[in-house]
Design a protein around this motif. Sequence first.
Motif, PDB file in Angstrom:
ATOM      1  N   LEU A  35       0.825  -1.206   0.000  1.00 51.63           N
ATOM      2  CA  LEU A  35       0.000   0.000   0.000  1.00 51.63           C
ATOM      3  C   LEU A  35       0.863   1.261   0.000  1.00 51.63           C
ATOM      4  CD1 LEU A  35      -2.832  -1.018   2.515  1.00 51.63           C
ATOM      5  CD2 LEU A  35      -2.768  -1.261   0.030  1.00 51.63           C
ATOM      6  N   ALA A  36       1.981   1.207   0.733  1.00 51.52           N
ATOM      7  CA  ALA A  36       2.888   2.360   0.758  1.00 51.52           C
ATOM      8  C   ALA A  36       3.484   2.606  -0.625  1.00 51.52           C
ATOM      9  CB  ALA A  36       3.993   2.131   1.785  1.00 51.52           C
ATOM     10  N   ALA A  37       3.858   1.533  -1.324  1.00 49.80           N
ATOM     11  CA  ALA A  37       4.444   1.680  -2.659  1.00 49.80           C
ATOM     12  C   ALA A  37       3.402   2.146  -3.673  1.00 49.80           C
ATOM     13  CB  ALA A  37       5.064   0.355  -3.112  1.00 49.80           C
ATOM     14  N   VAL A  38       2.175   1.664  -3.553  1.00 47.92           N
ATOM     15  CA  VAL A  38       1.097   2.142  -4.423  1.00 47.92           C
ATOM     16  C   VAL A  38       0.938   3.647  -4.262  1.00 47.92           C
ATOM     17  CG1 VAL A  38      -1.415   2.128  -4.742  1.00 47.92           C
ATOM     18  CG2 VAL A  38      -0.173  -0.037  -4.581  1.00 47.92           C
ATOM     19  N   ALA A  39       0.957   4.109  -3.010  1.00 52.26           N
ATOM     20  CA  ALA A  39       0.825   5.542  -2.747  1.00 52.26           C
ATOM     21  C   ALA A  39       2.028   6.314  -3.278  1.00 52.26           C
ATOM     22  CB  ALA A  39       0.649   5.774  -1.254  1.00 52.26           C
ATOM     23  N   GLU A  40       3.235   5.795  -3.045  1.00 50.64           N
ATOM     24  CA  GLU A  40       4.458   6.494  -3.465  1.00 50.64           C
ATOM     25  C   GLU A  40       4.511   6.660  -4.981  1.00 50.64           C
ATOM     26  OE1 GLU A  40       9.298   5.712  -3.672  1.00 50.64           O
ATOM     27  OE2 GLU A  40       8.028   4.375  -2.472  1.00 50.64           O
ATOM     28  N   HIS A  41       4.181   5.605  -5.718  1.00 49.55           N
ATOM     29  CA  HIS A  41       4.307   5.630  -7.181  1.00 49.55           C
ATOM     30  C   HIS A  41       2.995   6.004  -7.872  1.00 49.55           C
ATOM     31  CE1 HIS A  41       8.391   3.922  -7.316  1.00 49.55           C
ATOM     32  NE2 HIS A  41       8.023   3.206  -6.269  1.00 49.55           N
ATOM     33  N   ARG A  42       1.962   6.293  -7.093  1.00 51.64           N
ATOM     34  CA  ARG A  42       0.644   6.606  -7.652  1.00 51.64           C
ATOM     35  C   ARG A  42       0.240   5.543  -8.677  1.00 51.64           C
ATOM     36  NH1 ARG A  42      -2.053   8.490  -4.476  1.00 51.64           N
ATOM     37  NH2 ARG A  42      -3.506   9.449  -5.950  1.00 51.64           N
ATOM     38  N   ALA A  43       0.387   4.305  -8.263  1.00 55.85           N
ATOM     39  CA  ALA A  43       0.095   3.178  -9.157  1.00 55.85           C
ATOM     40  C   ALA A  43      -1.389   3.146  -9.502  1.00 55.85           C
ATOM     41  CB  ALA A  43       0.513   1.865  -8.505  1.00 55.85           C
ATOM     42  N   SER A  44      -1.672   2.928 -10.768  1.00 57.97           N
ATOM     43  CA  SER A  44      -3.061   2.794 -11.206  1.00 57.97           C
ATOM     44  C   SER A  44      -3.524   1.346 -11.162  1.00 57.97           C
ATOM     45  CB  SER A  44      -3.226   3.343 -12.619  1.00 57.97           C
ATOM     46  OG  SER A  44      -2.427   2.593 -13.531  1.00 57.97           O
ATOM     47  N   ALA A  49      -5.968   2.878   6.000  1.00 51.87           N
ATOM     48  CA  ALA A  49      -6.354   4.280   5.814  1.00 51.87           C
ATOM     49  C   ALA A  49      -5.159   5.221   5.803  1.00 51.87           C
ATOM     50  CB  ALA A  49      -7.326   4.697   6.912  1.00 51.87           C
ATOM     51  N   ALA A  50      -4.025   4.768   6.347  1.00 52.05           N
ATOM     52  CA  ALA A  50      -2.835   5.626   6.411  1.00 52.05           C
ATOM     53  C   ALA A  50      -2.156   5.798   5.058  1.00 52.05           C
ATOM     54  CB  ALA A  50      -1.843   5.050   7.419  1.00 52.05           C
ATOM     55  N   HIS A  51      -2.556   5.015   4.063  1.00 46.28           N
ATOM     56  CA  HIS A  51      -1.921   5.072   2.748  1.00 46.28           C
ATOM     57  C   HIS A  51      -2.937   5.470   1.685  1.00 46.28           C
ATOM     58  CE1 HIS A  51       1.594   3.181   4.528  1.00 46.28           C
ATOM     59  NE2 HIS A  51       0.769   2.317   5.103  1.00 46.28           N
ATOM     60  N   ASP A  52      -2.588   6.447   0.891  1.00 43.97           N
ATOM     61  CA  ASP A  52      -3.484   6.963  -0.143  1.00 43.97           C
ATOM     62  C   ASP A  52      -3.435   6.053  -1.372  1.00 43.97           C
ATOM     63  OD1 ASP A  52      -4.964   8.335  -1.979  1.00 43.97           O
ATOM     64  OD2 ASP A  52      -3.652  10.091  -2.087  1.00 43.97           O
ATOM     65  N   THR A  53      -4.460   5.257  -1.529  1.00 41.55           N
ATOM     66  CA  THR A  53      -4.518   4.331  -2.672  1.00 41.55           C
ATOM     67  C   THR A  53      -5.590   4.753  -3.677  1.00 41.55           C
ATOM     68  OG1 THR A  53      -6.043   2.884  -1.462  1.00 41.55           O
ATOM     69  CG2 THR A  53      -3.687   2.396  -1.283  1.00 41.55           C
ATOM     70  N   THR A  54      -5.960   6.018  -3.648  1.00 39.34           N
ATOM     71  CA  THR A  54      -7.015   6.481  -4.553  1.00 39.34           C
ATOM     72  C   THR A  54      -6.583   6.468  -6.015  1.00 39.34           C
ATOM     73  OG1 THR A  54      -6.316   8.774  -4.153  1.00 39.34           O
ATOM     74  CG2 THR A  54      -8.119   7.916  -2.793  1.00 39.34           C
TER      75      THR A  54
END
Length: 553
Positions: free
Chosen positions: A283-292, A313-318
């Motif tokens: 989840l942290a890597a998804v947030a860091e790289h703004r993975a789609s 909830a602490a990681h932005d996966t939007t």
Amino acid sequence: MELLGVDALGRASTRAANEARAIHHMRRAGMFPLGAPAKTAAALGGLRRYGALGGAIVAAAARHPDRTYVADELGQLTFGEMDQRSNALANAWRERGAGPGVGIGILARNHRGFVDASLAAGKLGARVVFLNTDFAAPQLRDVAAREGVEVMVHDEEFAPVVEGAEFRRGRFVAWAEGAHADPTLEELIAAGDPSPPPAPDDPAKVIMLTSGTTGTPKGAPREGGSSFVPLGALLARVPFRGDEATYDAPPLFHAIGFAHAMLAVGLGSKVVLRRRFEPEAVLAAVAEHRASALVVVPAMLMRILALPDEVRAAHDTTSLRIIFCSGAQLEGELVRRSLAEFGDTLYNMYGSTEVAYASFATPHDLRAAPGCAGRVPFGAVVKILDERGEELPQGEVGRIFVGNGFQFEGYTGGGTKEVIGGLMSSGDVGHFDEAGRLWVDGRDDEMIVSGGENVFPREVEELLVTHPKIQEAAAIGVDDADWGKRLRAFVAARPGASLSEAEVKDFVKSNLARYKVPREVTFVDQLPRNPTGKVLKRELATMDPAGRSAAAG
């Protein structure tokens, strides 16, 4: 003769229409952008020179050399850099006698070294053998000997597994954190010639190993093929787009993980890799790289959803538009939890190492019918056949047979899957529902007859995981003197939950027919799984009532 000619013309017309349809979806995804003629010529030249595996990176480097391709723990590398690295590695191996048809084994986790070795082997026209990182030394030696591995690429941690085995053209370390007697890939790349190696006479061949959940893994070779339909079928159902980022979590030695690493090459997208799967780190890597896109097997998705709410909830996966799941049974309860947490992002592919793909389920399919395998894409045929090879009507359960023009070529050790009317057995049983969605009811060799009644363990498994106290569950058939076979369930309770055998049996009895109630329940801390998340039912069969395996004493 005239009728045969008409039939042949019709088939050719259908193939042409499917290819055109595939190209449309590939263009829409960004795989055929308009660009300078020189770049287009260079891209096509690379594909002609090296085939799909070795040529894809040449094409990507010609079109967008400065885009990031691989992002791992060591940093990021562009398509241009990966093209030159694979040239240097291929030329270094050529100097050591590796070339067309030579077996190159890769025993590595998810990182740049795995990709370097695969692309270099592709440019050599080698036979690339992807090896399971769970192999013990004897199994590694057996598989390597059977597949003719002459070059062994391994991570530092697997040195004890390859120690003592002889590889004619050398051993090389893909991921190293210390000094080694074997050369590292980085050393070969640094010293190698980065100019393009000579074109091989024939394209490389990739040897995927079957999961081996019920026995010894078998080699399933596959060439890239010349049809666009498999890729177009995927992109028609799943909205991958170019110049984005994908977190690729499944092992690269597995078809699903490697396919997405190569899809990223075609799309000019970044692929994010980590050597080990850690749910929160994903989840942290998804947030860091703004993975789609996030590619997982069901067991990985289950572990992500098992994280505490505040951790997720602490990681932005939007940024996620796609959670692509495949490789094992996707249970209905897991579907519901994923859709509730991440919205309409979940896509499921059903297939196998041998048949490749059979169906895709979109979020719309999964909301309407959680746990279904989705719909058959254009260019593919799926039929449900009985034991005589006759097609069964909608709703009836039978063996699943698949045709898509992309099936494997037969096991390297001999033999193949059963083929009827040009369609290959997936090894599963299932049915189509009234909406045309495919359902997989279980393995064709797992159905048991208990007291004269047919029982599919998967139906019981699907039910058990909906119990609020159960984290995961599996069921198998065991011999019974009175009933022929009886069902035995294995249950892992949720953390902190207390659960009795009577509760489990009563839950099944209140939802399914009496003959489907497990006659015994074994409680375990967790189910044994292989690296791609499939439950190892052969290990369950060796457990005693207390959940201890016979091998453990």
